[in-house]
Design a protein around this motif. Structure first.
Motif, PDB file in Angstrom:
ATOM      1  N   LYS A  58       0.833  -1.205   0.000  1.00 51.21           N
ATOM      2  CA  LYS A  58       0.000   0.000   0.000  1.00 51.21           C
ATOM      3  C   LYS A  58       0.872   1.262   0.000  1.00 51.21           C
ATOM      4  O   LYS A  58       0.568   2.239  -0.676  1.00 51.21           O
ATOM      5  N   LEU A  59       1.963   1.213   0.734  1.00 55.32           N
ATOM      6  CA  LEU A  59       2.878   2.346   0.760  1.00 55.32           C
ATOM      7  C   LEU A  59       3.503   2.557  -0.622  1.00 55.32           C
ATOM      8  O   LEU A  59       3.631   3.691  -1.082  1.00 55.32           O
ATOM      9  N   ALA A  60       3.838   1.470  -1.303  1.00 54.70           N
ATOM     10  CA  ALA A  60       4.389   1.572  -2.657  1.00 54.70           C
ATOM     11  C   ALA A  60       3.353   2.189  -3.603  1.00 54.70           C
ATOM     12  O   ALA A  60       3.695   3.013  -4.455  1.00 54.70           O
ATOM     13  N   ARG A  61       2.090   1.810  -3.463  1.00 56.15           N
ATOM     14  CA  ARG A  61       1.032   2.416  -4.288  1.00 56.15           C
ATOM     15  C   ARG A  61       0.958   3.919  -4.043  1.00 56.15           C
ATOM     16  O   ARG A  61       0.713   4.696  -4.965  1.00 56.15           O
ATOM     17  N   ALA A  62       1.134   4.315  -2.787  1.00 60.33           N
ATOM     18  CA  ALA A  62       1.091   5.742  -2.464  1.00 60.33           C
ATOM     19  C   ALA A  62       2.221   6.484  -3.172  1.00 60.33           C
ATOM     20  O   ALA A  62       2.008   7.564  -3.727  1.00 60.33           O
ATOM     21  N   TYR A  63       3.403   5.907  -3.167  1.00 62.45           N
ATOM     22  CA  TYR A  63       4.519   6.543  -3.866  1.00 62.45           C
ATOM     23  C   TYR A  63       4.268   6.586  -5.377  1.00 62.45           C
ATOM     24  O   TYR A  63       4.532   7.598  -6.021  1.00 62.45           O
ATOM     25  N   ARG A  64       3.751   5.510  -5.941  1.00 58.85           N
ATOM     26  CA  ARG A  64       3.460   5.499  -7.378  1.00 58.85           C
ATOM     27  C   ARG A  64       2.377   6.521  -7.699  1.00 58.85           C
ATOM     28  O   ARG A  64       2.425   7.208  -8.719  1.00 58.85           O
ATOM     29  N   SER A  65       1.389   6.631  -6.823  1.00 66.42           N
ATOM     30  CA  SER A  65       0.322   7.605  -7.014  1.00 66.42           C
ATOM     31  C   SER A  65       0.885   9.019  -7.006  1.00 66.42           C
ATOM     32  O   SER A  65       0.535   9.842  -7.848  1.00 66.42           O
ATOM     33  N   GLU A  66       1.770   9.295  -6.066  1.00 66.36           N
ATOM     34  CA  GLU A  66       2.382  10.623  -5.995  1.00 66.36           C
ATOM     35  C   GLU A  66       3.149  10.935  -7.266  1.00 66.36           C
ATOM     36  O   GLU A  66       3.093  12.043  -7.773  1.00 66.36           O
ATOM     37  N   ARG A  67       3.848   9.947  -7.787  1.00 66.66           N
ATOM     38  CA  ARG A  67       4.604  10.160  -9.014  1.00 66.66           C
ATOM     39  C   ARG A  67       3.650  10.444 -10.172  1.00 66.66           C
ATOM     40  O   ARG A  67       3.888  11.328 -10.981  1.00 66.66           O
ATOM     41  N   LEU A  68       2.565   9.683 -10.258  1.00 66.38           N
ATOM     42  CA  LEU A  68       1.597   9.912 -11.331  1.00 66.38           C
ATOM     43  C   LEU A  68       0.960  11.288 -11.216  1.00 66.38           C
ATOM     44  O   LEU A  68       0.845  12.014 -12.192  1.00 66.38           O
ATOM     45  N   ILE A  69       0.546  11.638 -10.010  1.00 70.21           N
ATOM     46  CA  ILE A  69      -0.087  12.940  -9.813  1.00 70.21           C
ATOM     47  C   ILE A  69       0.886  14.057 -10.157  1.00 70.21           C
ATOM     48  O   ILE A  69       0.511  15.052 -10.761  1.00 70.21           O
ATOM     49  N   GLY A  70       2.146  13.874  -9.798  1.00 67.70           N
ATOM     50  CA  GLY A  70       3.153  14.896 -10.086  1.00 67.70           C
ATOM     51  C   GLY A  70       3.455  15.026 -11.561  1.00 67.70           C
ATOM     52  O   GLY A  70       3.849  16.082 -12.035  1.00 67.70           O
ATOM     53  N   SER A  71       3.276  13.961 -12.328  1.00 66.84           N
ATOM     54  CA  SER A  71       3.638  13.993 -13.732  1.00 66.84           C
ATOM     55  C   SER A  71       2.444  14.156 -14.660  1.00 66.84           C
ATOM     56  O   SER A  71       2.616  14.315 -15.855  1.00 66.84           O
ATOM     57  N   THR A 171      -9.272  12.418  -7.559  1.00 65.82           N
ATOM     58  CA  THR A 171      -8.638  13.315  -6.591  1.00 65.82           C
ATOM     59  C   THR A 171      -8.776  12.772  -5.178  1.00 65.82           C
ATOM     60  O   THR A 171      -7.827  12.814  -4.384  1.00 65.82           O
ATOM     61  N   SER A 172      -9.937  12.246  -4.860  1.00 63.91           N
ATOM     62  CA  SER A 172     -10.161  11.652  -3.537  1.00 63.91           C
ATOM     63  C   SER A 172      -9.214  10.473  -3.300  1.00 63.91           C
ATOM     64  O   SER A 172      -8.624  10.346  -2.225  1.00 63.91           O
ATOM     65  N   LEU A 173      -9.074   9.614  -4.301  1.00 63.44           N
ATOM     66  CA  LEU A 173      -8.139   8.489  -4.173  1.00 63.44           C
ATOM     67  C   LEU A 173      -6.718   8.988  -3.981  1.00 63.44           C
ATOM     68  O   LEU A 173      -5.974   8.465  -3.150  1.00 63.44           O
ATOM     69  N   SER A 174      -6.343  10.000  -4.739  1.00 59.79           N
ATOM     70  CA  SER A 174      -4.993  10.548  -4.612  1.00 59.79           C
ATOM     71  C   SER A 174      -4.759  11.098  -3.215  1.00 59.79           C
ATOM     72  O   SER A 174      -3.699  10.889  -2.630  1.00 59.79           O
ATOM     73  N   ASP A 175      -5.735  11.796  -2.681  1.00 60.90           N
ATOM     74  CA  ASP A 175      -5.600  12.336  -1.330  1.00 60.90           C
ATOM     75  C   ASP A 175      -5.454  11.227  -0.301  1.00 60.90           C
ATOM     76  O   ASP A 175      -4.671  11.338   0.646  1.00 60.90           O
ATOM     77  N   ARG A 176      -6.207  10.136  -0.497  1.00 61.25           N
ATOM     78  CA  ARG A 176      -6.091   9.012   0.438  1.00 61.25           C
ATOM     79  C   ARG A 176      -4.718   8.364   0.351  1.00 61.25           C
ATOM     80  O   ARG A 176      -4.137   7.986   1.357  1.00 61.25           O
TER      81      ARG A 176
END
Length: 193
Positions: A58-71, A171-176
């Motif tokens: 789950k933590l890895a998904r959060a990092y991947r999500s952050e990268r996607l949101i940032g790019s 956006t809600s998923l990204s925030d979570r």
């Protein structure tokens, strides 16, 4: 100093970050490692720190999500489809909600354009375009545009509401996922400028 339990956690995290570039994988693992070391230096048991960090997947998904949101700018079709692909793999609810909203948004949006075009073309006398209110009740050619505008607006409204719902859900998923990240500096570092 990291114990074997902490080392195993970091190894799993590294493995689950396989879709990120190597430098970002290493940065993420180093950041979590420093978080664990800092907590242990403050007297917190490593087991408690790892429990607070949660499942490494789950933590890895959060990092991947952050990268996607940032790019991803969320402005183009490709950007939205990139996020849709990520979040469809993020959970069972997403597998159902995201594709449905995406199909409604893009399908109804495309149909609303076609309805307006059909109304314009039929108004100029093209007879192969049929517009019926009910079986046996054909719309007169001169009224084609008058019927196409409200029908197209209703269909376009459904597309717009679906699009807004899709963006809000993503956006809600990204925030979570951002909330899962343990270090606030990581969150601010990965956000787009």
């Amino acid at each position: 100093m990291i114990t074997p339990q902490g080392k195993a956690y970091l190894d799993k995290l590294y493995h689950y970050l396989e879709k990120l570039p190597e430098t970002e994988r290493l940065d993420a693992v180093r950041e979590i490692e420093s978080h664990i070391v800092e907590g242990a230096a403050n007297g917190e048991p490593e087991g408690v720190i790892l429990a607070r960090l949660g499942d490494p997947r789950k933590l890895a998904r959060a990092y991947r999500s952050e990268r996607l949101i940032g790019s991803v700018s969320m402005r183009s079709f490709k950007d939205v489809m990139t996020l849709v692909g990520f979040y469809c793999t993020a959970g069972l609810l997403s597998v159902m909600v995201v594709p449905v909203l995406a199909v409604l948004a893009y399908g109804f949006g495309f149909c609303s354009v076609l309805i307006f075009l059909a109304g314009v073309i039929r108004t100029f006398g093209v007879t192969w375009i049929n517009m019926s209110i009910a079986p046996g009740m054909e719309v007169p050619t001169l009224w084609s545009m008058a019927v196409a505008i409200p029908v197209g607006a209703i269909v376009g409204g459904i597309a717009y509401i679906s699009w807004r719902g899709l963006r809000k859900y993503l956006t809600s998923l990204s925030d979570r996922y951002r909330a899962v990240l343990p270090v606030k500096s990581m969150q601010s570092k990965m956000r787009p400028m």
